[in-house]
Structures are given as C-alpha cells and as structure tokens.
Design an enzyme around this catalytic site. Structure first.
Site, PDB file in Angstrom:
ATOM      1  NE  ARG A  15      -2.169  -2.023   3.238  1.00 39.11           N
ATOM      2  CZ  ARG A  15      -2.570  -2.254   4.480  1.00 39.11           C
ATOM      3  NH1 ARG A  15      -3.698  -1.720   4.915  1.00 39.11           N
ATOM      4  NH2 ARG A  15      -1.850  -3.017   5.282  1.00 39.11           N
ATOM      5  CG  ASN A 169      -1.836  -7.248  18.649  1.00 40.06           C
ATOM      6  OD1 ASN A 169      -1.051  -6.992  19.567  1.00 40.06           O
ATOM      7  ND2 ASN A 169      -1.514  -8.016  17.615  1.00 40.06           N
ATOM      8  CE1 TYR A 386      36.750  22.283 -13.412  1.00 41.93           C
ATOM      9  CE2 TYR A 386      35.038  23.487 -14.603  1.00 41.93           C
ATOM     10  CZ  TYR A 386      35.741  22.314 -14.372  1.00 41.93           C
ATOM     11  OH  TYR A 386      35.428  21.190 -15.075  1.00 41.93           O
ATOM     12  CB  ALA A 422      37.565  48.837  -7.440  1.00 44.27           C
TER      13      ALA A 422
HETATM   14  C1  UD1 Z   1      -0.498  -6.981  12.551  1.00 45.24           C
HETATM   15  C2  UD1 Z   1      -1.148  -7.884  13.601  1.00 45.24           C
HETATM   16  C3  UD1 Z   1      -2.365  -7.179  14.197  1.00 45.24           C
HETATM   17  C4  UD1 Z   1      -1.936  -5.869  14.793  1.00 45.24           C
HETATM   18  C5  UD1 Z   1      -1.232  -5.002  13.732  1.00 45.24           C
HETATM   19  C6  UD1 Z   1      -0.648  -3.774  14.391  1.00 45.24           C
HETATM   20  C7  UD1 Z   1      -0.749 -10.184  12.910  1.00 45.24           C
HETATM   21  C8  UD1 Z   1      -1.318 -11.382  12.277  1.00 45.24           C
HETATM   22  N1  UD1 Z   1      -1.534  -9.130  12.982  1.00 45.24           N
HETATM   23  O1  UD1 Z   1      -1.419  -6.812  11.486  1.00 45.24           O
HETATM   24  O2  UD1 Z   1      -2.959  -7.983  15.189  1.00 45.24           O
HETATM   25  O3  UD1 Z   1      -3.071  -5.189  15.289  1.00 45.24           O
HETATM   26  O4  UD1 Z   1      -0.139  -5.737  13.132  1.00 45.24           O
HETATM   27  O5  UD1 Z   1      -0.028  -2.961  13.424  1.00 45.24           O
HETATM   28  O6  UD1 Z   1       0.389 -10.229  13.339  1.00 45.24           O
HETATM   29  N2  UD1 Z   1       5.663  -9.402   8.133  1.00 45.24           N
HETATM   30  C9  UD1 Z   1       6.678 -10.287   7.847  1.00 45.24           C
HETATM   31  N3  UD1 Z   1       6.375 -11.458   7.233  1.00 45.24           N
HETATM   32  C10 UD1 Z   1       5.103 -11.805   6.904  1.00 45.24           C
HETATM   33  C11 UD1 Z   1       4.066 -10.893   7.208  1.00 45.24           C
HETATM   34  C12 UD1 Z   1       4.381  -9.701   7.824  1.00 45.24           C
HETATM   35  O7  UD1 Z   1       7.849 -10.024   8.121  1.00 45.24           O
HETATM   36  O8  UD1 Z   1       4.919 -12.897   6.353  1.00 45.24           O
HETATM   37  C13 UD1 Z   1       5.997  -8.144   8.789  1.00 45.24           C
HETATM   38  C14 UD1 Z   1       5.651  -6.928   7.958  1.00 45.24           C
HETATM   39  O9  UD1 Z   1       6.754  -6.534   7.165  1.00 45.24           O
HETATM   40  C15 UD1 Z   1       5.302  -5.897   9.010  1.00 45.24           C
HETATM   41  C16 UD1 Z   1       4.796  -6.704  10.172  1.00 45.24           C
HETATM   42  O10 UD1 Z   1       5.245  -8.038   9.966  1.00 45.24           O
HETATM   43  O11 UD1 Z   1       6.436  -5.156   9.428  1.00 45.24           O
HETATM   44  C17 UD1 Z   1       3.286  -6.672  10.327  1.00 45.24           C
HETATM   45  O12 UD1 Z   1       2.687  -7.172   9.161  1.00 45.24           O
HETATM   46  P1  UD1 Z   1       1.375  -6.513   8.573  1.00 45.24           P
HETATM   47  O13 UD1 Z   1       0.988  -7.275   7.357  1.00 45.24           O
HETATM   48  O14 UD1 Z   1       1.564  -5.041   8.452  1.00 45.24           O
HETATM   49  O15 UD1 Z   1       0.327  -6.867   9.738  1.00 45.24           O
HETATM   50  P2  UD1 Z   1      -1.013  -6.129  10.050  1.00 45.24           P
HETATM   51  O16 UD1 Z   1      -2.054  -6.563   9.107  1.00 45.24           O
HETATM   52  O17 UD1 Z   1      -0.783  -4.686  10.226  1.00 45.24           O
END
Ligand code: UD1
Ligand code: CA
Length: 453
Positions: A15, A169, A386, A422
């Site tokens: 996004r 969360n 230069y 000057a």
């Molecule tokens: C997540 C939480 C949600 C919380 C929210 C807060 C989970 C399932 N959900 O949702 O409960 O309220 O964050 O912001 O954890 N990432 C990885 N590998 C993956 C997926 C994600 O490294 O396979 C990393 C992303 O780069 C990111 C973070 O984990 O930095 C969170 O992932 P994102 O997809 O943004 O989770 P949310 O949907 O925001």
C-alpha cells in the site's frame, strides 16, 4: 538474563506504492527501521534479528552490522516470520521481544516496561494493547469474563461482536523463548490466507491455562503503524512534535515549532533560538546561544556558539564562534569559517577556510581558498578556481584588502597585507604589502601596512 528482539520487516508494504521497501522510508530523516532498532536497543541485551524478505538486499545493505538477518521466503505471515529466527536464537536467549518494523513511534521505554512485565509474568506472553475508537484494521483483544486475555481476533476473521471491541493489538510482544519455539509449531494455518499468525500464540497460551499479560498503552500516537503514505505523514508530524519538544525541554527556544524541522540526530545547545522555517538536517550539531533563521536550511554542519545565521543555507560546513552570516549566504561542503567571521548577503563559500575575523560582506564566491585573519573581501570578489579541468587553490594572507569586483585567477597567492584595486584581475602572485590594480593586475607600488589591534 538474555533478551533478544526479532523485528519483522519482510512484508511487501504494497500500500506504500513504492519501489523502496517500506521499512526504508524515512521519518525525521531516518529510515523507519532505524527508529525501530533504536527502541529495541533500549530494551534488549543481544544483537537483534531482523526478518527480511521483500527488498531483502536493500534492507540488509542498510542494516550492515547493526543486526543479524534471516530471510523469510515466501512470506507466510507474522508467525511464520518469527519461526525463521528460531535456528539463530534457540537456546541462546531467555526472552524474545517481537515487534514490527513499521511502527517508528514506539518508544524504547515502552518496550522496556513490556520486558519488565514479562520478567514478573508466570505465563509465557506479555503484550501491548491500546484502546481506540478507530480500529485501523488492528487485531481485537478478546478477554474472558474475568478479564484475562483469551485471544486476538484479526479484523477479517472477527465476528461482528468482536469487531466492536475497542481494545486493539499494538504489535509488541515479549515471549518466554522456550515456550515460543514450541508454540510456533502449533500455530494453525489460517484457512483463508494460508498464513501463520503470530497473534494465534495468545489463544494457544490461554488454552494451555497460561496467563497472557496485556499492558494497555495510554499514548495512542506511539501505536501508529505505517501502511500507507498517509500514515507516513501522520508519523512524520508526530515524530517532529516529539523531537521539537525534547529540544525545548533541553533549553532551546523554538519560536514556531510548527514550522521548525529538526531531524532525529541533530544536536543543539541551550539558549539557541530557532526562528520559523528552520530546517536542521543530518548530523548537524550546534552549540549554545545561536540565533538561527528564519528561513534557514542546515545540512550536516557543525556550528559553534553565539552565531547568527539568517536566511541561509549550509551544507557540510563548519563555523566557529560568533560568526554572523546572511541573509542569503551559502556555505557548501568543506567551508570552514573561523571565529567572528562576517559573511553578508549573496556570498558562497566552498572548500575554503576563512580565518578569524574575515569580512566578506556582499556578493562573493570563494572556492578552494585559504584566507588569513582579518582580511577584507570586497563586494563581488570571485576566486576563479576552475580552469575547465581542475580546481586550483587561492591563498590570501592576513590583513589583506581585496577591492570590490576583484577576480582572483587561481592558482594564485596574495601575501599578508596585500591590496587589490577595484576591478583588478589578478593572474600572478602578489607580494606582501603590495597594491595591485588593473587588468591583468600588475604591481605599482609598495605599501605601509597599518597593524590592526
Ligand atoms: C499486525 C497484527 C495485528 C496488529 C497489527 C498492528 C498479525 C497477524 N496481525 O497486522 O494484530 O493489530 O499488526 O499494526 O500479526 N511481516 C513479515 N512477514 C510476513 C508478514 C508480515 O515479516 O509474512 C511483517 C511486515 O513486514 C510488518 C509486520 O510483519 O512489518 C506486520 O505485518 P502486517 O501485514 O503489516 O500486519 P497487520 O495486518 O498490520
Ligand atoms: Ca501493519
């Protein structure tokens, strides 16, 4: 007790609509990842592990030695991401802090408290929650009738009643390590997306009859996660307020904090006053009692005490004490101004040293030059440094008087006490205490130099 953080940064950040990995987008001049690592450092004892995936090479290149990395490929959810760190950390840490790299406002103190909570917790998880009216797609905290945490319901699986829950969360956890590695294996695959959610560990603990401790945060701002560039701008504004406030509390006056932009690493001494539209970037450091702005941009520069810098631009420059410059002065890389230098409007200095007391009032360009103490640079003076191929040096001694509109064709040297008329075009070295005039200038007489006090 060994405490290690796992920072999740493998997601695509779709996004953001960007070629740059999300966690490298900057907030107050530093990648989000830098802010996250900074917070982690305050609450852990070991080198953190960053889980990389999308844009892994760029993220790793940025991290360098700051963290160990593991690659998550494909990205099958936050639980799956944490699993990737198991082989590095199993048996090597007592507690594991997990947070997401897209939350640059989360404070180190908050994570520290989280860790302290888990040290007291008999159960395996402590986590951060926040109560807010706008759920922003966050997981909902489901509690039992007795108030204990039962589960986290991710937005799109939450029932209509769960959707109404206001406790969310945040995405900061501290786990008992031994329990975690085992629990990760037990996370069910999410039937809709085929992913493994870290948040499901909460339900596993609850089903095992183990307590999950949730700390409700009171600062909602800290919990802003960046998913779009709209969030990025919100975080930027909040971080800027936070940085500005910390400078004000340390004794710096900001006439208009709303129009003052200070990046995260900048240092400012007390009793310095920043006027509106001042931008302080990079590794800029300044001492006490300076007056900066309005309308001033300073990048990676060092500034002493008691200076006055009005409507000017400084890049990679150094100025000592009691310098006054501007309006409309520009210092470029390698410009070094000694004490009490005066630099007026429309001057530019690059790769040059102006010793104490040099005066350069109007419309001059000084490049690759050394200028001795108390020399006066007349209006419109130019070092023609230069020759089309390389930069040539100009050396000007002490107590020199450069007449208005002098062209100094480098390489050229002017001895102490020399003087140019000057409009002189100086193509040859000028001896001490000698006046040169004309085009090209030639010596016409020997001078008596008046010693300055
Ligand atoms: C997540 C939480 C949600 C919380 C929210 C807060 C989970 C399932 N959900 O949702 O409960 O309220 O964050 O912001 O954890 N990432 C990885 N590998 C993956 C997926 C994600 O490294 O396979 C990393 C992303 O780069 C990111 C973070 O984990 O930095 C969170 O992932 P994102 O997809 O943004 O989770 P949310 O949907 O925001
Ligand atoms: Ca997120």
């Amino acid at each position: 007790m060994k405490i290690t953080a796992i920072l999740l940064a493998a997601g695509q950040g779709t996004r953001m609509k960007s070629a740059l990995p999300k966690v490298l987008h900057s907030v107050s001049g530093k990648p989000m990842l830098w802010h996250a690592l900074n917070a982690i450092r305050q609450s852990t004892t070991e080198t953190p592990v960053v889980v990389v995936g999308h844009g892994a090479d760029e993220v790793k290149a940025y991290l360098g030695e700051a963290a160990q990395t593991v690659t998550q490929e494909p990205q099958l959810g936050t639980g799956h991401a944490v699993m990737q760190a198991e082989s590095l950390l199993k048996g090597k840490t007592d507690l594991v802090v997990v947070c997401y790299a897209d939350m640059p406002l989360l404070r180190g103190e908050t994570l520290q408290k989280l860790v302290e909570t888990q040290k007291q917790n008999k159960g395996p998880i402590s986590m951060l929650t926040v109560v807010a009216d706008d759920p922003r797609g966050f997981g909902r905290i489901v509690r039992k009738a007795d108030g204990t945490v039962e589960a986290i319901a991710e937005e799109y699986v939450a029932t209509p009643e769960q959707q109404q829950i206001k406790e969310l969360n945040v995405g900061g956890y501290c786990f008992d390590a031994n329990w975690l590695w085992d629990a990760l294996q037990r996370i069910p695959k999410n039937p809709k997306k085929g992913e493994y959610y870290l948040t499901d560990t909460v339900e596993l603990a609850s089903n095992d009859g183990l307590s999950v401790h949730a700390t409700v945060m009171d600062d909602i701002e800290e919990t802003i996660g960046v998913n779009t560039r709209v969030h990025l701008s919100e975080v930027e504004a909040a971080m800027r307020r936070r940085i500005n406030q910390s400078h004000m509390l340390n004794g710096v006056t900001l006439i208009d904090p709303a129009s003052t932009y200070i990046e995260a690493d900048v240092k400012i001494g007390r009793d310095t006053v920043l006027m509106p539209n001042t931008y302080l970037y990079g590794k800029t450091e300044m001492g006490e009692g300076n007056l900066v702005g309005p309308n001033t941009m300073i990048y990676d520069s060092k500034i002493g005490n008691g200076c006055k810098i009005i409507s000017s631009v400084l890049e990679g420059a150094m100025i000592e004490d009691d310098v006054d410059m501007g309006p409309f002065a520009r210092l470029r890389k390698g410009a070094h101004l000694g004490n009490h230098v005066h630099m007026g409007n429309f001057g530019e200095v690059k790769d040059s040293y102006l010793a104490d007391g040099v005066k350069m009032g109007h419309f001059s360009y000084i490049g690759n030059a050394k200028i001795g103490a108390n020399t006066n640079i007349g209006a419109g003076t130019i070092t023609a440094n230069y020759d089309g191929e390389k930069k040539n040096p100009t050396e000007i001694g002490e107590d020199v008087f450069i007449g208005s509109d002098t062209m100094l064709v480098a390489p050229v040297k002017l001895g102490d006490g020399a003087r140019t008329g000057a409009g002189a075009i100086v193509t040859k070295d000028v001896a001490e205490d000698t006046l040169v005039v004309g085009m090209p200038a030639r010596a016409i007489r020997k001078l008596e130099r008046k010693k300055k006090k």
